[in-house]
Design an enzyme around this catalytic site. Structure first.
Site, PDB file in Angstrom:
ATOM      1  CE1 TYR A 142      31.849 -25.526  14.015  1.00  0.00           C
ATOM      2  CE2 TYR A 142      33.718 -23.174  13.066  1.00  0.00           C
ATOM      3  CZ  TYR A 142      31.647 -24.353  13.507  1.00  0.00           C
ATOM      4  OH  TYR A 142      30.738 -23.382  13.961  1.00  0.00           O
ATOM      5  CE  LYS A 193      24.282 -37.319  19.064  1.00  0.00           C
ATOM      6  NZ  LYS A 193      22.398 -38.012  20.109  1.00  0.00           N
ATOM      7  CG  ASP A 226      20.060 -35.810  21.334  1.00  0.00           C
ATOM      8  OD1 ASP A 226      20.669 -35.337  22.266  1.00  0.00           O
ATOM      9  OD2 ASP A 226      19.509 -36.817  20.621  1.00  0.00           O
ATOM     10  CG  ASP A 250      27.899 -22.586  14.501  1.00  0.00           C
ATOM     11  OD1 ASP A 250      27.791 -20.924  15.021  1.00  0.00           O
ATOM     12  OD2 ASP A 250      27.646 -22.738  13.910  1.00  0.00           O
ATOM     13  CG  ASP A 254      22.919 -19.181  15.560  1.00  0.00           C
ATOM     14  OD1 ASP A 254      23.984 -19.330  16.090  1.00  0.00           O
ATOM     15  OD2 ASP A 254      22.759 -19.828  14.265  1.00  0.00           O
TER      16      ASP A 254
HETATM   17  C1  IPM Z   1      29.647 -18.035  14.879  1.00  0.00           C
HETATM   18  C2  IPM Z   1      29.513 -18.319  13.545  1.00  0.00           C
HETATM   19  C3  IPM Z   1      30.777 -18.144  13.165  1.00  0.00           C
HETATM   20  C4  IPM Z   1      30.783 -19.452  13.547  1.00  0.00           C
HETATM   21  C5  IPM Z   1      31.096 -18.327  11.343  1.00  0.00           C
HETATM   22  C6  IPM Z   1      30.959 -16.918  10.892  1.00  0.00           C
HETATM   23  C7  IPM Z   1      32.523 -18.865  10.922  1.00  0.00           C
HETATM   24  O1  IPM Z   1      28.682 -18.640  12.872  1.00  0.00           O
HETATM   25  O2  IPM Z   1      30.739 -17.005  15.493  1.00  0.00           O
HETATM   26  O3  IPM Z   1      28.837 -18.568  15.796  1.00  0.00           O
HETATM   27  O4  IPM Z   1      30.833 -21.394  12.667  1.00  0.00           O
HETATM   28  O5  IPM Z   1      31.714 -19.677  14.840  1.00  0.00           O
HETATM   29 MN    MN Z   2      26.994 -18.885  14.875  1.00  0.00          MN
END
Ligand code: IPM
Ligand code: MN
Length: 368
Positions: A142, A193, A226, A250, A254
């Protein structure tokens, strides 16, 4: 009673709607003398761009720095797709994380029994799920330099992002994960990884060293990122604390969020080092979900992740663990009564609006 200074950044899309529900709850605690909150509001993301041409203003950065905790809802939306990269909505959030050195992102994924049927996995795989992803938040790909697109001529370009980690960065996030595991089921799974990445080789090495030196009482295992993604959807209850880098964290958070039935359910805390003067960690609390521009302004958003994030602030920034428990119990109580926003409706006969959900949680808090 001490005053807890909150800096509130509703941001874009559904952000203002879900944040309004947190403000109701904070106002209730203050009015009832349960805890005292002083709230300042600022702009971040597209909202800040529209007002100042920047993803967050210097004045708001200063106010964020003076607060005891920052609450942020969500940033971004198609309206700002064309704005310059440096001032895109996400830049405001990334600057807050980076400038305040909020290196540890805690993302719990808890599946409330009442919601197990809203998950895309079978009930028995997720019912009672309780894991935390500890995501490194201020390093890795990042922020690594160089980060650029270079013109090569003849219509060709080269895009570069840099994945980079130093020992201290891995150590400090590892420490957060091990300490957290000690308060839970005492198990850490470290993920990278190392089969293709040097940063993964170092990550694994540092975790093993740290474990041996300071946390030998905690169970540690390693899983390639993975494979961990696969195991998360195969048998998620095997995990307690997962520690991983910024990008893998990240993605995996999700996935973990969806296991619980809805992205609208998951809170997060981003913590910095303990301040020498304050004795507190600087902290920002935000839901895992985004700004959901498609449903913004319609009263359809689920405020639970935002309210849960406020709960985490009570626990980690204000030392109000009992009150945090009360908030969590109120959320569980409302769900057990069958109240649902649209995203978690499932087979329920009807769903309620954002503010109705906030009111229902407040009503639970009143009686608790
Ligand atoms: C998160 C979001 C952020 C990230 C974005 C909005 C920059 O997806 O907080 O997970 O990628 O960290
Ligand atoms: Mn995210």
């Amino acid at each position: 009673m001490s005053t807890n200074k909150l800096f509130v950044l509703p941001g874009d899309g559904i952000g203002p709607e879900v944040m309004a529900e947190v403000e109701k709850i904070a106002a209730f605690f203050t009015k009832e003398g349960i805890a005292h909150f002083e709230i300042e509001r600022g702009l971040v993301g597209g909202a800040a761009y529209d007002a100042h041409g920047k993803a967050i203003s210097e004045a708001d950065m200063a106010r964020a720095g003076a607060a005891d905790a920052i609450l942020l809802a969500a940033v971004g939306g198609p309206k700002w797709d064309g704005v310059p990269y440096d001032v895109r909505p996400e830049a405001g959030l990334l600057r807050l994380r980076k400038d305040f050195n909020l290196f540890a992102n805690l993302r719990p994924a808890i599946c409330y029994p009442a919601l197990a049927d809203a998950s895309s996995l079978k009930r028995e795989l997720v019912d009672g799920l309780d894991l935390v992803i500890v995501r490194e938040l201020t390093g890795g790909v990042y922020f690594g330099e160089p980060k650029e697109i270079v013109e090569l001529g003849k219509g060709q370009k080269r895009a570069i992002d840099t994945q980079v980690y130093e020992t201290y960065e891995i150590e400090r996030i590892g420490r957060i994960a091990f300490e957290l595991a000690r308060k839970r089921r005492n198990k850490v799974t470290s993920s990278e990884k190392h089969n293709v990445m040097k940063s993964g080789v170092l990550w694994r090495e540092v975790m093993i060293d740290l474990h041996k030196r300071e946390f030998a009482d905690v169970e540690l295992d390693h899983m390639l990122a993975d494979a961990l993604g696969m195991q998360l959807v195969r048998r998620p209850k095997q995990f307690d604390v997962i520690v991983t880098d910024n990008l893998f964290g990240d993605m995996l958070s999700d996935v973990a969020a969806m296991l619980t039935g809805s992205l609208g359910m998951l809170p997060s805390a981003s913590l910095g080092e303990v301040g020498a003067k304050t004795g507190r960690r600087r902290a920002l609390y935000e839901p895992v979900h985004g700004s959901a521009p498609d449903i913004a302004g319609k009263g359809l958003a689920n405020p639970i992740a935002m309210i849960g994030s406020f709960g985490m602030a009570l626990r980690y920034s204000f030392g109000l663990g009992d009150l945090a428990d009360r908030v969590e119990k109120a959320i569980a109580g409302v769900l057990a009564k069958g109240l649902r926003t649209a995203d978690i409706k499932g087979d329920a006969a009807k769903s309620i609006s954002t503010s109705e959900m906030g009111d229902a949680i407040l009503a639970e808090l009143r009686v608790a």
